[in-house]
Design an enzyme around this catalytic site. Structure first.
Site, PDB file in Angstrom:
ATOM      1  N   PHE A 129      30.118  38.975  50.744  1.00 41.70           N
ATOM      2  CA  PHE A 129      29.395  40.153  50.299  1.00 41.70           C
ATOM      3  C   PHE A 129      27.931  39.826  50.066  1.00 41.70           C
ATOM      4  CE2 PHE A 129      33.726  40.894  48.985  1.00 41.70           C
ATOM      5  CZ  PHE A 129      33.928  42.259  49.160  1.00 41.70           C
ATOM      6  N   ASP A 130      27.062  40.763  50.452  1.00 41.22           N
ATOM      7  CA  ASP A 130      25.706  40.797  49.920  1.00 41.22           C
ATOM      8  C   ASP A 130      25.827  41.167  48.446  1.00 41.22           C
ATOM      9  OD1 ASP A 130      22.819  41.073  49.867  1.00 41.22           O
ATOM     10  OD2 ASP A 130      23.169  43.232  49.875  1.00 41.22           O
ATOM     11  N   LEU A 131      24.772  40.943  47.665  1.00 41.72           N
ATOM     12  CA  LEU A 131      24.838  41.238  46.235  1.00 41.72           C
ATOM     13  C   LEU A 131      24.134  42.555  45.883  1.00 41.72           C
ATOM     14  CD1 LEU A 131      25.812  40.155  43.473  1.00 41.72           C
ATOM     15  CD2 LEU A 131      23.582  39.048  43.232  1.00 41.72           C
TER      16      LEU A 131
END
Length: 212
Positions: free
Chosen positions: A9-11
């Site tokens: 995941f990107d944050l």
């Protein structure tokens, strides 16, 4: 059968709802340092991509260091206001319960990621965290995503990468990962995400689960 045993995941704008504090700090830095009013779309155009220094260089290549310093001084205290994106805490727990292995690949520095997880206590769900200061090349290059896969000992084709920016989708494609774009970050308009041709484009956390 689990389709993707590894989900990265990107944050910002994907797991944590940070678009508003990023925008506030971009406005503050450019006003304070440059004395300019810059349109929100222009301020946010490169967010999630090649790092804060590169984002600031667009506005003033000779004032990058000062812009970054003023941005961080304004931005770090705002992390106290952070919350997770709607439904994402439940999704992450569900994925872990299903036996998925999870990771974070963010443009943020590791220290700022830790600051975010001190406020939004989800960090324990992620086996691997890769910050924007851990590879020489950053998104949209595949290097950070490939580093996460390497640390986990998995092949890129086993991984899905979930993100809210065009840079996330380009990086996923370059890394040979399944790219899922999410629209709830409100950092980049839906049209920009659609233009990248992601493998899936989803509007809710529940819909994301259906593609994993």
């Amino acid at each position: 059968m689990i389709r993707f045993p590894v989900v990265l995941f990107d944050l910002d704008g994907t797991v944590i709802d940070s678009g508003s504090i990023i925008l506030a700090s971009m406005r503050h830095a450019t006003r304070e340092v440059l004395g300019r009013e810059i349109r929100d779309e222009e301020l946010m155009q490169a967010v999630g991509g090649p790092g804060l220094e590169a984002q600031m260089a667009v506005f003033a290549p000779d004032r990058v260091e000062e812009l970054v310093r003023v941005y961080r001084e304004h931005n770090e205290p705002l992390h106290e206001e952070l919350e997770s994106c709607e439904g994402m805490d439940d999704v992450l727990v569900r994925l872990r319960e299903e036996g998925r292995r999870l990771g974070i690949v963010s443009a943020k520095r590791r220290t700022t990621i830790e600051l975010a997880f001190a406020r939004v206590p989800l960090g324990h769900l992620f086996e691997v965290v890769v910050g924007g200061d851990e590879t020489e090349r950053q998104k949209p290059e595949p290097d950070p995503l490939l580093l996460a896969a390497k640390r986990m000992g998995v092949h890129p084709h086993e991984c899905a990468y979930v993100g809210d920016s065009p840079f996330d989708m380009r990086a996923a494609r370059a890394a040979g990962m399944h790219g899922i774009a999410v629209t709830w970050g409100r950092i980049h308009p839906r049209e920009r995400l659609e233009a990248e041709g992601p493998d899936a484009l989803v509007d809710t956390a529940e819909e994301l689960l259906e593609h994993l």
